[in-house]
Design an enzyme around this catalytic site. Structure first.
Site, short mmCIF file in Angstrom:
data_model
loop_
_atom_site.label_atom_id
_atom_site.label_comp_id
_atom_site.label_asym_id
_atom_site.label_seq_id
_atom_site.Cartn_x
_atom_site.Cartn_y
_atom_site.Cartn_z
N GLY A 193 0.83 -1.21 0.00
CA GLY A 193 0.00 0.00 0.00
C GLY A 193 0.86 1.26 0.00
CE1 TYR A 201 -10.03 -0.97 8.53
CE2 TYR A 201 -10.74 0.07 10.56
CZ TYR A 201 -9.81 -0.08 9.55
OH TYR A 201 -8.64 0.67 9.57
#
Ligand SMILES: NC(=O)c1ccc[n+]([C@@H]2O[C@H](COP(=O)([O-])OP(=O)(O)OC[C@H]3O[C@@H](n4cnc5c(N)ncnc54)[C@H](OP(=O)(O)O)[C@@H]3O)[C@@H](O)[C@H]2O)c1
Length: 315
Positions: free
Chosen positions: A20, A174
């Site tokens: 990322g 999440y």
């Protein structure tokens, strides 16, 4: 004493892989390590994003070396192929930063049919770490840093439905994936120690940091209410560069130890300090179950056999 970018020791000669790395904390982490002389492999979802980041880093940084790797963490087979390229090119890896993440999208599944956040945030990073372990083990004192979130404190692992097939709640999923990040980091630390491997595994969380995480989530859900909420909460957020400090500390500070977690001093924001691990991550039976189940789900999609072997060898 305050720990800041200036506290990072020289990274000359070190090879780092950041997932990322084209955005937010991953980009700032890559930049800080480059500024200290590291060779940084930018792991990005597409080559186009990776090249754009390379160019931006080249424009802003004049030391270190940059390499790029296309890696889509929503497809374990692609993860496997991407990592083969690292193994061919590099003889050792000093630092792995499991940073990439996705937050609270509408229910979506990875290529292999796993709930997206569980797949991208946890499962692929576990697969990636185990596949790269032989390369990491070649460098004594190497580290694996897994990026979690304050959401770990609200997380609950649903061992009966890890893949999130039933009753999807995007925030619970999440939190589960971020708790799984900490549990993975801790369990890896334990297994590395048991195998007498000189590799440290730590976790870090950024507090609230201004990155693309929130806007991506708003866009995916088309939620104007959340867009307004984030605007109102903005003063609580710190910069992405500040948010990257806990993971940079965990990755580079000579005093940081395996099994520890770093986060901002005032929970949401501030300079980094050692921070409390979510109590539910301390349950070693649950960690063991999560590990076993995750290994099963990774299956043959990523060749983690050599990593598993290293961790099962008691020296
Ligand atoms: N910002 C915060 O306040 C905050 C708080 C707690 C925890 N965190 C954690 O910090 C980490 C970094 O997030 P961030 O805040 O820097 O957010 P960000 O700016 O949105 O960056 C997330 C990165 O993950 C990548 N990613 C997402 N899905 C991917 C996939 N399938 N394959 C490969 N890469 C993928 C994104 O790539 P694309 O650009 O292609 O989407 C991007 O590079 C995450 O693990 C997040 O959970 C952030």
């Amino acid at each position: 004493m305050t720990w800041s970018i200036n506290s990072i020791p020289s990274q000359e000669g070190r090879t780092v892989f950041v997932t990322g790395a084209n955005s937010g904390l991953g980009f700032d982490t890559a930049q800080a390590l480059l500024e200290k002389g590291a060779t940084v492999i930018l792991g990005c979802r597409t080559l186009e994003k990776a090249e754009r980041s390379r160019q931006k880093l080249l424009d802003e940084t004049d030391c270190g070396k940059i390499d790029v790797l296309e890696i889509d963490l929503a497809d374990l087979e692609k993860v496997n192929e991407a990592l083969d390229k690292i193994a061919v090119k590099y003889k050792k890896l000093d630092l792995l930063i499991n940073n990439a993440g996705v937050m609270a999208p509408p229910q979506t599944f990875s290529k292999q049919g796993f709930e997206l956040q569980f797949a991208v945030n946890h499962l692929s990073h576990m697969a990636l770490t185990l596949k790269l372990l032989p390369l990491i083990a070649k460098q004594p004192g190497s580290r694996v840093v897994t990026v979690s979130s304050g959401a770990q404190y609200m997380g609950k692992i649903n061992l009966d439905d890890l893949q999130g097939g039933e009753g999807y709640d995007r925030w619970s999923s999440y939190s589960q994936s971020k708790l799984a990040n900490v549990m993975f980091a801790l369990e890896l630390s334990k297994r590395l120690q048991q195998s007498n491997l000189d590799i440290a595994s730590l976790s870090a969380h950024p507090g609230l940091a201004r990155t693309n995480l929130q806007s991506t989530s708003v866009k995916l859900n088309g939620s104007w209410q959340e867009a307004i909420a984030y605007k109102l909460m903005d003063p609580m957020f710190q910069s992405s560069r500040m948010g990257a400090l806990p993971q940079l500390l965990a990755a580079t500070d000579p005093t940081a130890k395996t099994g520890e977690q770093y986060g901002p001093r005032f929970n949401f924001r501030g300079y980094p300090k050692i921070c409390r691990i979510a109590p539910s991550a301390l349950n070693s039976d649950e960690r063991e179950q999560l590990w076993q189940l995750s290994e099963k789900l990774i299956g043959d999609a990523v060749d983690i056999s050599k990593g598993k072997e290293l961790l099962s060898t008691k020296k």
